[in-house]
Design a protein around this motif. Sequence first.
Motif, PDB file in Angstrom:
ATOM      1  N   UNK A 189       0.828  -1.212   0.000  1.00  0.00           N
ATOM      2  CA  UNK A 189       0.000   0.000   0.000  1.00  0.00           C
ATOM      3  C   UNK A 189       0.856   1.254   0.000  1.00  0.00           C
ATOM      4  N   UNK A 190       2.154   1.121   0.272  1.00  0.00           N
ATOM      5  CA  UNK A 190       3.060   2.271   0.297  1.00  0.00           C
ATOM      6  C   UNK A 190       3.419   2.638  -1.142  1.00  0.00           C
ATOM      7  N   UNK A 191       3.013   3.827  -1.561  1.00  0.00           N
ATOM      8  CA  UNK A 191       3.171   4.186  -2.974  1.00  0.00           C
ATOM      9  C   UNK A 191       4.002   5.443  -3.199  1.00  0.00           C
ATOM     10  N   UNK A 192       4.669   5.922  -2.162  1.00  0.00           N
ATOM     11  CA  UNK A 192       5.511   7.104  -2.334  1.00  0.00           C
ATOM     12  C   UNK A 192       6.746   6.753  -3.185  1.00  0.00           C
ATOM     13  N   UNK A 193       7.262   7.746  -3.899  1.00  0.00           N
ATOM     14  CA  UNK A 193       8.431   7.531  -4.749  1.00  0.00           C
ATOM     15  C   UNK A 193       9.612   7.014  -3.927  1.00  0.00           C
ATOM     16  N   UNK A 194       9.753   7.553  -2.703  1.00  0.00           N
ATOM     17  CA  UNK A 194      10.865   7.127  -1.843  1.00  0.00           C
ATOM     18  C   UNK A 194      10.769   5.639  -1.523  1.00  0.00           C
ATOM     19  N   UNK A 195       9.531   5.144  -1.317  1.00  0.00           N
ATOM     20  CA  UNK A 195       9.343   3.728  -1.025  1.00  0.00           C
ATOM     21  C   UNK A 195       9.767   2.870  -2.216  1.00  0.00           C
ATOM     22  N   UNK A 196       9.389   3.319  -3.418  1.00  0.00           N
ATOM     23  CA  UNK A 196       9.779   2.582  -4.613  1.00  0.00           C
ATOM     24  C   UNK A 196      11.296   2.587  -4.794  1.00  0.00           C
ATOM     25  N   UNK A 197      11.923   3.706  -4.496  1.00  0.00           N
ATOM     26  CA  UNK A 197      13.380   3.800  -4.628  1.00  0.00           C
ATOM     27  C   UNK A 197      14.073   2.815  -3.706  1.00  0.00           C
TER      28      UNK A 197
END
Length: 349
Positions: free
Chosen positions: A86-94
């Motif tokens: 559910x975490x969709x922030x760009x930082x999470x993807x990075x």
Amino acid sequence: MSEQATVLVVDDNSDNIDVLNGILRPFYKVKAALNGELALKIANSKHKPDLILLDVMMPGMDGHEVCRRLKASPITSDIPVIFVTAKSEIEDEQIGFALGAVDYITKPVSVPIVQARVKTQIALYNQQRELENKVKARTKELENTRAQIIRRLGRAAEFKDNETGMHVIRMSYYSKFLADEINANCDWAELLFDAAPMHDIGKIGIADNILLKPDKLDESEWKEMQRHVDYGAEILGNHDSPLLSLAVEVCIYHHEKFDGSGYPHQLKGKDIPLSARIVAIADVFDALTSKRPYKDAWTVEKAFNYLDEQAGKHFDPDLIEPFKNCIEQIKEIMTEYADEHERTTYGNE
């Protein structure tokens, strides 16, 4: 018809697992794990998954740590990981991509997106393995030449140490057998096979009066003897080559012991690189089952008993049974590469 690929779904919520299972079951074999520990166990099993769908936010070991451990192990490093979270922030993807994930799917999941991305990553994984097989076939002659050079380097240390001539060949085979038995990455197992013969190359740097001393070494002599691991690393040097990097790793750490009583760094347990934990078993086993000027060859049974006694002390206890499972292959190598005038017995003394 080709065999179905296997997808491992990891999520602490059983409802989420049910959803993904429903999406994927028509096309793939689906395995499930409710926590990171179980996920790692399944990933390290004999039948590894072809892809892992991994939740990030889990109690205990979170998805990031699971991915970190998967990518750090030669047994599981090549399995593609897709984070489902559910975490969709760009930082999470990075963070996920930095850990080695190949894709990122956000919750709530979309059926066509899950199916498309899983299909794409499994196809890429299969393509990668096919390309690797082609490269292996084309470079086999080069690899054989390289392996012969490496074994000659290993033999150079044996001549200095008065070891038996076939020791480095036998123990390198034993190392590969064990790596294969625990389902390590095939390329890594081959690298270990080529790197293992150089484990004692540093003995070339030890003075003969110490290396060949028939009596017990005094404290200063023993400290100098231990430096052969450092000399080996210096001889091999620092290189980008995966083979030489692994050889240096084996050279430095193969005298560490699982309980922390080894040298040179007194590492404990899994802090000791897997390569060195494997080579330690192969090296000692061959030394025990080989005839030396100061001892007769031990039987395989007696040597196995010693490995059992030293499990958790000298050796990684998780590697002893897999090594013993290789007994038939081990016996073949003991016969094929027996030292001159030496006959190894397999039964009781």
